[in-house]
Design an enzyme around this catalytic site. Structure first.
Site, mmCIF file in Angstrom:
data_model
loop_
_atom_site.group_PDB
_atom_site.id
_atom_site.type_symbol
_atom_site.label_atom_id
_atom_site.label_comp_id
_atom_site.label_asym_id
_atom_site.label_seq_id
_atom_site.Cartn_x
_atom_site.Cartn_y
_atom_site.Cartn_z
ATOM 1 N N HIS A 45 28.687 -15.795 10.903
ATOM 2 C CA HIS A 45 27.911 -15.140 11.941
ATOM 3 C C HIS A 45 26.510 -15.756 12.037
ATOM 4 O O HIS A 45 26.018 -16.057 13.132
ATOM 5 C CB HIS A 45 27.824 -13.650 11.599
ATOM 6 C CG HIS A 45 27.084 -12.854 12.594
ATOM 7 N ND1 HIS A 45 27.656 -12.428 13.774
ATOM 8 C CD2 HIS A 45 25.803 -12.424 12.595
ATOM 9 C CE1 HIS A 45 26.753 -11.758 14.456
ATOM 10 N NE2 HIS A 45 25.621 -11.731 13.766
ATOM 11 N N GLU A 46 25.887 -15.959 10.873
ATOM 12 C CA GLU A 46 24.522 -16.494 10.848
ATOM 13 C C GLU A 46 24.465 -17.944 11.314
ATOM 14 O O GLU A 46 23.458 -18.376 11.869
ATOM 15 C CB GLU A 46 23.931 -16.398 9.429
ATOM 16 C CG GLU A 46 23.659 -14.993 8.951
ATOM 17 C CD GLU A 46 22.649 -14.248 9.821
ATOM 18 O OE1 GLU A 46 21.763 -14.905 10.414
ATOM 19 O OE2 GLU A 46 22.763 -13.015 9.926
ATOM 20 N N LEU A 47 25.566 -18.672 11.065
ATOM 21 C CA LEU A 47 25.570 -20.091 11.466
ATOM 22 C C LEU A 47 25.773 -20.240 12.977
ATOM 23 O O LEU A 47 25.289 -21.194 13.581
ATOM 24 C CB LEU A 47 26.693 -20.841 10.746
ATOM 25 C CG LEU A 47 26.472 -21.159 9.267
ATOM 26 C CD1 LEU A 47 27.717 -21.808 8.688
ATOM 27 C CD2 LEU A 47 25.273 -22.100 9.099
ATOM 28 N N ARG A 48 26.472 -19.260 13.526
ATOM 29 C CA ARG A 48 26.869 -19.419 14.931
ATOM 30 C C ARG A 48 25.651 -19.536 15.860
ATOM 31 O O ARG A 48 25.602 -20.433 16.704
ATOM 32 C CB ARG A 48 27.752 -18.243 15.355
ATOM 33 C CG ARG A 48 28.364 -18.503 16.733
ATOM 34 C CD ARG A 48 29.244 -17.383 17.183
ATOM 35 N NE ARG A 48 30.397 -17.190 16.318
ATOM 36 C CZ ARG A 48 31.010 -16.023 16.192
ATOM 37 N NH1 ARG A 48 30.584 -14.983 16.830
ATOM 38 N NH2 ARG A 48 32.071 -15.915 15.425
ATOM 39 N N ARG A 90 21.026 -6.346 6.995
ATOM 40 C CA ARG A 90 19.858 -6.120 7.836
ATOM 41 C C ARG A 90 20.081 -4.846 8.618
ATOM 42 O O ARG A 90 21.168 -4.611 9.156
ATOM 43 C CB ARG A 90 19.665 -7.295 8.795
ATOM 44 C CG ARG A 90 18.968 -8.445 8.118
ATOM 45 C CD ARG A 90 18.613 -9.526 9.070
ATOM 46 N NE ARG A 90 19.807 -10.211 9.540
ATOM 47 C CZ ARG A 90 19.809 -11.016 10.605
ATOM 48 N NH1 ARG A 90 18.716 -11.191 11.297
ATOM 49 N NH2 ARG A 90 20.909 -11.612 10.964
ATOM 50 N N GLY A 122 13.806 -14.642 14.738
ATOM 51 C CA GLY A 122 14.903 -15.405 14.142
ATOM 52 C C GLY A 122 14.637 -15.853 12.739
ATOM 53 O O GLY A 122 15.308 -16.744 12.248
HETATM 54 P P1 ADP Z 1 15.339 -9.935 6.374
HETATM 55 O O1 ADP Z 1 15.425 -11.389 6.299
HETATM 56 O O2 ADP Z 1 16.184 -9.353 7.468
HETATM 57 O O3 ADP Z 1 13.969 -9.404 6.312
HETATM 58 P P2 ADP Z 1 15.574 -8.798 3.768
HETATM 59 O O4 ADP Z 1 16.654 -8.960 2.760
HETATM 60 O O5 ADP Z 1 14.235 -9.267 3.402
HETATM 61 O O6 ADP Z 1 16.123 -9.477 5.060
HETATM 62 O O7 ADP Z 1 15.491 -7.278 4.160
HETATM 63 C C1 ADP Z 1 16.680 -6.550 4.411
HETATM 64 C C2 ADP Z 1 16.408 -5.440 5.395
HETATM 65 O O8 ADP Z 1 15.577 -4.451 4.809
HETATM 66 C C3 ADP Z 1 15.634 -5.918 6.578
HETATM 67 O O9 ADP Z 1 16.539 -6.351 7.588
HETATM 68 C C4 ADP Z 1 14.889 -4.682 7.029
HETATM 69 O O10 ADP Z 1 15.690 -3.939 7.893
HETATM 70 C C5 ADP Z 1 14.719 -3.893 5.764
HETATM 71 N N1 ADP Z 1 13.329 -3.974 5.280
HETATM 72 C C6 ADP Z 1 12.854 -4.802 4.319
HETATM 73 N N2 ADP Z 1 11.541 -4.589 4.099
HETATM 74 C C7 ADP Z 1 11.158 -3.604 4.960
HETATM 75 C C8 ADP Z 1 9.929 -2.921 5.231
HETATM 76 N N3 ADP Z 1 8.799 -3.228 4.593
HETATM 77 N N4 ADP Z 1 9.948 -1.954 6.172
HETATM 78 C C9 ADP Z 1 11.069 -1.636 6.826
HETATM 79 N N5 ADP Z 1 12.261 -2.229 6.620
HETATM 80 C C10 ADP Z 1 12.309 -3.205 5.712
#
Ligand code: ADP
Length: 461
Positions: A243-246, A402, A413
Site C-alpha cells: 500500500h505504501e509503495l503504491r 496510522r 506524505g
Molecule cells: P506517522 O509516520 O504516521 O507519524 P508514527 O508511528 O510516528 O507514524 O505514529 C503513529 C500514529 O500515532 C500517527 O499516525 C498518529 O496518528 C499518532 N500520533 C503519534 N504522535 C501523535 C501526537 N503527538 N498526537 C496525536 N497523534 C499522534
C-alpha cells in the site's frame, strides 16, 4: 515399534525380572536354611551315636545302646575290612552304603544322595583309634519334605510371576494408551493445520494442565498462537508495504508518462520524482532498521549520553520544522546521564517531537522536559494537539499504524506509521520503556524511560 509397545515391554520386563530375581533369591535362601537345619540334626545324631560305639575284645566295632532316633533318620556303621556292622531297623535290609562315595571317608562329609526312589541327605563321619581309621558312621534323613516345599515354592513363583507380568502388561498398556491418547490428537491437529493451512485451530485437552502431556499441549497451543500472530502480522506487513509503495510509484509513473507526452523533461515533474524517491529511500531505511531491531540484531554504539544536552540539540533542530506553527518550549530540565547509542536516542526524540509538531494545529504548544526518578531517567514530549482516542492508543506503536485522521492530515506524505515503532524498539534495546497518555481534544504526552548510567558504560555485546 510404537512407544506404547516399548513402554509396556520395558515395564513388564522390569516387573517380571524383579519378581523372578527376588523369588529365586528367597528360594535359595530358604533351601540353604533348611539344609543347614537338617545338617545340624544329622550332626547332633552322629555325635550322640559316636558316644555309644565301642571296640570289643575281638577288635570289632559294637553299638552299645540302640540309639533313640527321631523319625526318618537312618544309620549305618561301616567297619574297615569287616563291612556293615550296624544299621537302624528301618533300613536293615539295605546292604549298600547310604553314601557309596563316602564309605571310608577320612573327614566328615555331607552329600545329597539318590537311593532308589529316595532322596537322602547323608552325613558320613570317619571313626578312628588314635590315627588309625577303623570305620565310618553314616547318618541320613529323607529330603522328601524339602523337595516338596521347594517344588511348591517354585510353582508359586512361576504362577505368581506370570500373573503379575500379565496384570502389569495389561495395566501399563491401558495407562499408556490413556496417557498417550492426547498425543494422537496433537498429531491429528498438526496434520489438519498442514492440510488446511489453518493456524486458528487449537488442540482440545480436558486433562490436568500441569502434567507432561498438559504442558506439551499448552506449549503447542502457545506456539500455534504465536505462529498465527506472526503469520497475520507478516500478511499485514506485506499488504501495508504494498500500500505504501503504491502511492510514490504511481506518482513517479505519472510524472514519467507526463514528460514522455510533452517530449521534454519538466522541472516540476523531476522534483516530484526526486521527492518520491527520497520518500521510498526513507521508508526502506526505516524498514531495515525495524527488521534489525525486531530480530534483536540492532547494533548500538553505547556511550555516556547527556540527555539534557541531546534534548536541547534536537529542540534546536526542530525549530526549523516547527516554522513558527507551534510554540516549542522547554519545561523541567535536569542534568541526566544514561548509557546508550546517542544517534539512536536522538532518532527517538526526533520522531516524538516531529510527531508532536506535525499533529498539533497552528498556534499549539509542544513542551519538552528531562528529569530523573530513582534509578530512571525520563524525557517527556507533551503537546496540546488533538490527542489520541483510547481505542487507537494501544496500537500506535504497531508498524504502519496510522490513525485515519492522521492519514489525511499528514498529506505532506512524510509519515509511514513507522516512527513510533522505531522509537519503541530503540528504547526497548536500551532496556527502557515508552509510555503515552492522551486525551482527545486536549493533547498527548509521551514519556521515554531509560535506566540512569551507573559508572562506565559497557559496550553492547
Ligand atoms: P506517522 O509516520 O504516521 O507519524 P508514527 O508511528 O510516528 O507514524 O505514529 C503513529 C500514529 O500515532 C500517527 O499516525 C498518529 O496518528 C499518532 N500520533 C503519534 N504522535 C501523535 C501526537 N503527538 N498526537 C496525536 N497523534 C499522534
Amino acid at each position: 515399534m510404537s512407544l506404547r509397545t516399548r513402554l509396556t515391554l520395558l515395564y513388564t520386563t522390569l516387573v517380571g525380572g524383579t519378581l523372578l530375581f527376588f523369588g529365586l533369591a528367597i528360594y535359595h535362601l530358604v533351601s540353604l536354611t533348611i539344609t543347614e537345619q537338617i545338617d545340624h540334626i544329622l550332626e547332633q545324631t552322629a555325635r550322640n551315636l559316636i558316644g555309644t560305639i565301642r571296640v570289643n575284645a575281638l577288635g570289632e566295632l559294637d553299638v552299645l545302646a540302640e540309639a533313640d532316633l527321631s523319625a526318618g533318620v537312618y544309620i549305618q556303621l561301616w567297619e574297615r575290612n569287616r563291612g556293615l556292622r550296624y544299621s537302624s531297623s528301618s533300613i536293615s535290609s539295605l546292604s549298600e552304603p547310604l553314601d557309596p562315595l563316602a564309605e571310608y571317608t577320612s573327614q566328615p562329609i555331607t552329600h545329597d544322595v539318590n537311593l532308589g526312589n529316595a532322596h537322602l541327605r547323608v552325613m558320613s563321619v570317619p571313626l578312628s583309634i588314635g590315627s588309625r581309621p577303623i570305620g565310618t558312621l553314616q547318618v541320613a534323613t529323607s529330603l522328601a519334605i524339602v523337595d516338596a516345599t521347594q517344588q511348591t515354592f517354585l510353582k508359586i513363583l512361576v504362577i505368581g510371576t506370570t500373573i503379575a507380568v500379565t496384570i502389569a502388561a495389561t495395566g501399563v498398556s491401558f495407562v499408556t494408551y490413556r496417557s498417550l491418547a492426547p498425543l494422537e490428537s496433537v498429531t491429528q491437529t498438526a496434520l489438519q493445520i498442514t492440510r488446511a493451512d489453518d493456524l486458528s485451530r487449537r488442540i482440545p485437552y480436558q486433562g490436568p494442565t500441569d502434567d507432561e502431556i498438559g504442558q506439551l499441549i499448552s506449549a503447542f497451543n502457545q506456539t500455534l498462537s504465536r505462529l498465527e500472530n506472526l503469520f497475520y502480522t507478516q500478511r499485514r506487513f506485506v499488504a501495508d508495504v504494498g500500500h505504501e509503495l503504491r502511492t510514490p510509484l504511481t506518482v513517479i509513473k505519472g510524472n514519467i508518462t507526463l514528460m514522455r507526452k510533452i517530449g521534454c523533461s519538466d522541472e516540476e515533474s523531476l522534483s516530484s520524482i526526486d521527492e518520491e524517491v527520497d520518500r521510498l529511500t526513507r521508508m526502506v531505511g526505516d524498514l531495515l532498521l525495524l527488521a534489525q531491531a525486531e530480530s534483536g540484531k540492532l547494533t548500538l554504539v553505547t556511550q555516556l549520553v547527556e540527555l539534557d544536552t541531546l534534548l536541547l540539540e534536537v529542540m534546536q533542530q526542530s525549530r526549523v520544522l516547527a516554522q513558527g506553527k507551534v510554540d516549542l518550549r522547554l519545561g523541567e530540565i535536569d542534568q541526566v546521564l544514561v548509557c546508550g547509542d546517542r544517534d539512536r536516542l536522538k532518532q527517538v526524540l526526533i520522531n516524538l517531537i516531529s510527531n508532536a509538531i506535525k499533529y498539533t494545529p497552528q498556534g499549539g504548544e509542544v513542551v519538552m522536559g528531562v528529569g530523573k526518578n530513582n534509578d530512571q531517567a525520563y524525557i517527556t514530549v507533551q503537546d496540546n494537539g488533538p490527542g489520541i482516542s483510547t481505542e487507537e492508543l494501544p496500537h500506535i506503536f504497531e508498524r504502519f499504524y496510522r490513525i485515519e485522521k492522521s492519514r489525511t492530515r499528514s498529506a505532506d506524505g512524510k509519515g509511514f506509521g513507522l516512527g513510533l515503532s522505531i522509537a519503541y524498539w530503540i528504547v526497548k534495546h536500551h532496556d527502557g520503556e515508552i509510555t503515552v497518555e492522551s486525551e482527545e481534544g486536549k493533547g498527548t504526552r509521551f514519556c521515554v524511560w531509560l535506566p540512569l548510567a551507573v559508572g562506565d558504560c559497557q559496550p553492547e555485546s
